[in-house]
Design a protein around this motif. Sequence first.
Motif, PDB file in Angstrom:
ATOM      1  N   TRP A 130       0.853  -1.085  -0.516  1.00  0.00           N
ATOM      2  CA  TRP A 130       0.202  -0.126  -0.058  1.00  0.00           C
ATOM      3  C   TRP A 130       1.062   1.269   0.050  1.00  0.00           C
ATOM      4  CZ3 TRP A 130       1.221  -3.119   4.229  1.00  0.00           C
ATOM      5  CH2 TRP A 130       0.881  -1.915   5.211  1.00  0.00           C
ATOM      6  N   ALA A 131       0.167   2.653   0.208  1.00  0.00           N
ATOM      7  CA  ALA A 131       0.927   3.421  -0.093  1.00  0.00           C
ATOM      8  C   ALA A 131      -0.168   4.713  -0.493  1.00  0.00           C
ATOM      9  CB  ALA A 131       2.078   3.763  -1.568  1.00  0.00           C
ATOM     10  N   GLU A 132       0.651   6.386   0.766  1.00  0.00           N
ATOM     11  CA  GLU A 132      -0.575   6.997  -0.010  1.00  0.00           C
ATOM     12  C   GLU A 132       0.525   8.227  -0.186  1.00  0.00           C
ATOM     13  OE1 GLU A 132      -3.518   9.023   2.809  1.00  0.00           O
ATOM     14  OE2 GLU A 132      -2.710   7.938   3.899  1.00  0.00           O
ATOM     15  N   VAL A 133       0.428   9.384  -1.084  1.00  0.00           N
ATOM     16  CA  VAL A 133       0.755  10.223  -1.876  1.00  0.00           C
ATOM     17  C   VAL A 133       1.596  11.014  -0.331  1.00  0.00           C
ATOM     18  CG1 VAL A 133       1.259  12.435  -2.813  1.00  0.00           C
ATOM     19  CG2 VAL A 133      -0.099  10.440  -3.834  1.00  0.00           C
ATOM     20  N   GLY A 134       2.699  11.308  -0.127  1.00  0.00           N
ATOM     21  CA  GLY A 134       3.492  11.933   1.076  1.00  0.00           C
ATOM     22  C   GLY A 134       3.968  10.708   1.470  1.00  0.00           C
ATOM     23  N   ALA A 135       3.098   9.562   2.038  1.00  0.00           N
ATOM     24  CA  ALA A 135       3.577   8.996   3.143  1.00  0.00           C
ATOM     25  C   ALA A 135       4.723   7.102   2.456  1.00  0.00           C
ATOM     26  CB  ALA A 135       2.371   8.482   3.576  1.00  0.00           C
ATOM     27  N   ALA A 197       4.472  -8.302 -10.993  1.00  0.00           N
ATOM     28  CA  ALA A 197       5.635  -7.394 -11.527  1.00  0.00           C
ATOM     29  C   ALA A 197       5.779  -6.542 -10.402  1.00  0.00           C
ATOM     30  CB  ALA A 197       5.155  -7.437 -13.182  1.00  0.00           C
ATOM     31  N   TYR A 198       4.700  -5.165 -10.717  1.00  0.00           N
ATOM     32  CA  TYR A 198       4.986  -4.157 -10.301  1.00  0.00           C
ATOM     33  C   TYR A 198       5.068  -3.704  -8.372  1.00  0.00           C
ATOM     34  CZ  TYR A 198       2.511  -3.336 -14.916  1.00  0.00           C
ATOM     35  OH  TYR A 198       2.247  -2.344 -16.452  1.00  0.00           O
ATOM     36  N   MET A 199       4.893  -5.117  -8.281  1.00  0.00           N
ATOM     37  CA  MET A 199       5.137  -5.022  -6.794  1.00  0.00           C
ATOM     38  C   MET A 199       6.508  -5.478  -6.481  1.00  0.00           C
ATOM     39  SD  MET A 199       2.332  -3.501  -5.062  1.00  0.00           S
ATOM     40  CE  MET A 199       2.890  -2.580  -6.989  1.00  0.00           C
ATOM     41  N   ALA A 200       7.151  -5.828  -7.030  1.00  0.00           N
ATOM     42  CA  ALA A 200       8.297  -6.451  -7.152  1.00  0.00           C
ATOM     43  C   ALA A 200       9.041  -5.329  -7.592  1.00  0.00           C
ATOM     44  CB  ALA A 200       9.052  -7.986  -8.721  1.00  0.00           C
ATOM     45  N   LYS A 215      -6.488  -1.145 -18.813  1.00  0.00           N
ATOM     46  CA  LYS A 215      -6.954  -0.001 -17.762  1.00  0.00           C
ATOM     47  C   LYS A 215      -7.137   0.443 -16.910  1.00  0.00           C
ATOM     48  CE  LYS A 215     -10.388  -1.464 -21.493  1.00  0.00           C
ATOM     49  NZ  LYS A 215      -9.689  -2.648 -22.164  1.00  0.00           N
ATOM     50  N   PRO A 216      -7.377   1.608 -16.248  1.00  0.00           N
ATOM     51  CA  PRO A 216      -7.022   2.731 -15.022  1.00  0.00           C
ATOM     52  C   PRO A 216      -7.610   1.456 -13.611  1.00  0.00           C
ATOM     53  CG  PRO A 216      -9.110   4.067 -16.604  1.00  0.00           C
ATOM     54  CD  PRO A 216      -7.886   2.524 -17.129  1.00  0.00           C
ATOM     55  N   TYR A 217      -8.497   0.929 -13.877  1.00  0.00           N
ATOM     56  CA  TYR A 217      -8.402  -0.122 -12.376  1.00  0.00           C
ATOM     57  C   TYR A 217      -7.589  -0.961 -12.497  1.00  0.00           C
ATOM     58  CZ  TYR A 217     -11.407  -2.251 -16.161  1.00  0.00           C
ATOM     59  OH  TYR A 217     -11.764  -2.903 -17.855  1.00  0.00           O
ATOM     60  N   ASP A 218      -6.568  -1.891 -13.602  1.00  0.00           N
ATOM     61  CA  ASP A 218      -5.992  -2.607 -13.944  1.00  0.00           C
ATOM     62  C   ASP A 218      -4.768  -1.439 -13.157  1.00  0.00           C
ATOM     63  OD1 ASP A 218      -6.010  -4.584 -15.477  1.00  0.00           O
ATOM     64  OD2 ASP A 218      -6.549  -3.653 -17.276  1.00  0.00           O
ATOM     65  N   LEU A 219      -3.824  -0.097 -13.328  1.00  0.00           N
ATOM     66  CA  LEU A 219      -2.825   0.797 -13.260  1.00  0.00           C
ATOM     67  C   LEU A 219      -3.329   1.254 -11.751  1.00  0.00           C
ATOM     68  CD1 LEU A 219      -2.336   2.078 -16.754  1.00  0.00           C
ATOM     69  CD2 LEU A 219      -1.365  -0.466 -15.419  1.00  0.00           C
ATOM     70  N   ALA A 220      -4.162   1.896 -11.417  1.00  0.00           N
ATOM     71  CA  ALA A 220      -4.105   3.193 -10.784  1.00  0.00           C
ATOM     72  C   ALA A 220      -4.014   2.919  -9.333  1.00  0.00           C
ATOM     73  CB  ALA A 220      -6.048   3.066 -10.187  1.00  0.00           C
ATOM     74  N   ALA A 221      -4.093   1.191  -8.389  1.00  0.00           N
ATOM     75  CA  ALA A 221      -3.417   1.307  -7.365  1.00  0.00           C
ATOM     76  C   ALA A 221      -2.221   0.781  -7.605  1.00  0.00           C
ATOM     77  CB  ALA A 221      -4.717  -0.300  -6.720  1.00  0.00           C
ATOM     78  N   LEU A 222      -1.503   0.729  -8.747  1.00  0.00           N
ATOM     79  CA  LEU A 222       0.307   0.478  -8.651  1.00  0.00           C
ATOM     80  C   LEU A 222       0.738   1.596  -8.918  1.00  0.00           C
ATOM     81  CD1 LEU A 222      -0.338  -2.578 -11.354  1.00  0.00           C
ATOM     82  CD2 LEU A 222      -0.739  -2.656  -8.659  1.00  0.00           C
TER      83      LEU A 222
END
Length: 268
Positions: A130-135, A197-200, A215-222
């Motif tokens: 997980w991530a949040e911008v700035g954290a 792959a992105y988490m690696a 699509k955006p739902y494939d990428l937005a969380a990554l």
Amino acid sequence: MTEQPPAPSADLAFALALADLADGISLPRFHSNDLRIDTKPDRTFVTDADTAVERAIRVRIETERPGDGFLGEESGRADRGERRWIIDPIDGTSNFLRGVPNWGTLIALEVDGKVTVGVVSAPAFGARWWAEVGAGAWGHQAGADPRRLRVSGVESLADASLSFQSIRQWDEAGYLDPLITLSRTVWRDRAYGDMWAYMALAEGLVDIVAEFDVKPYDLAALAPIVREAGGTFTDIGGSSSVWNGSSLATNGLLHAATVHAIETARTA
């Protein structure tokens, strides 16, 4: 002393709660003998687990965040206000239905057009990121303490590990020659696939990830996870967007060189 993640904001805490909800639905259906599988108009698969997870998440959002919009892979859009949750209930459905553990739920929050929160939960791996911008970007295995994620320090394409995701994707997008050229330039190429792959990459295990027909739902969380781990996340041409149908994620140090290598090979 082990670095600890900051206390989550209300948005991140809610996203993590949504991930708990999703895991409680999807994991019991993994390897189930009565899994229902259908084919969508675009010839991709959807299971009853996909729809059940998305339905539960959407109901929770509509109940607890009624002013927020929604974009889900299976049920489409319900936009309200300047905030929107972007959900892929099971990223890697083909893996899920074949019993391969490389799948997970992707949860993102977009505010004023920018993705601010990303959660990837992979219960079959016993892992979450997980991530949040700035954290910062964080991850943990089941039963272990959270650890901060950092991309690699690899500076040369000749030393880089590339995950290209799918030969067919690159071929159908007209980028087969650039893929072949890039594979001959890097140290190692593999197709780890989907969110893993992105988490690696965020963990510093892979240096470049790129794919098409996304699509955006494939990428937005990554995207925020990669960026908060110190990496760069764009489309294949270098534009900072998850809406353009392609992705290129790197450790940042290799980004310009990767874009240049792809474009040079494409126009040769």
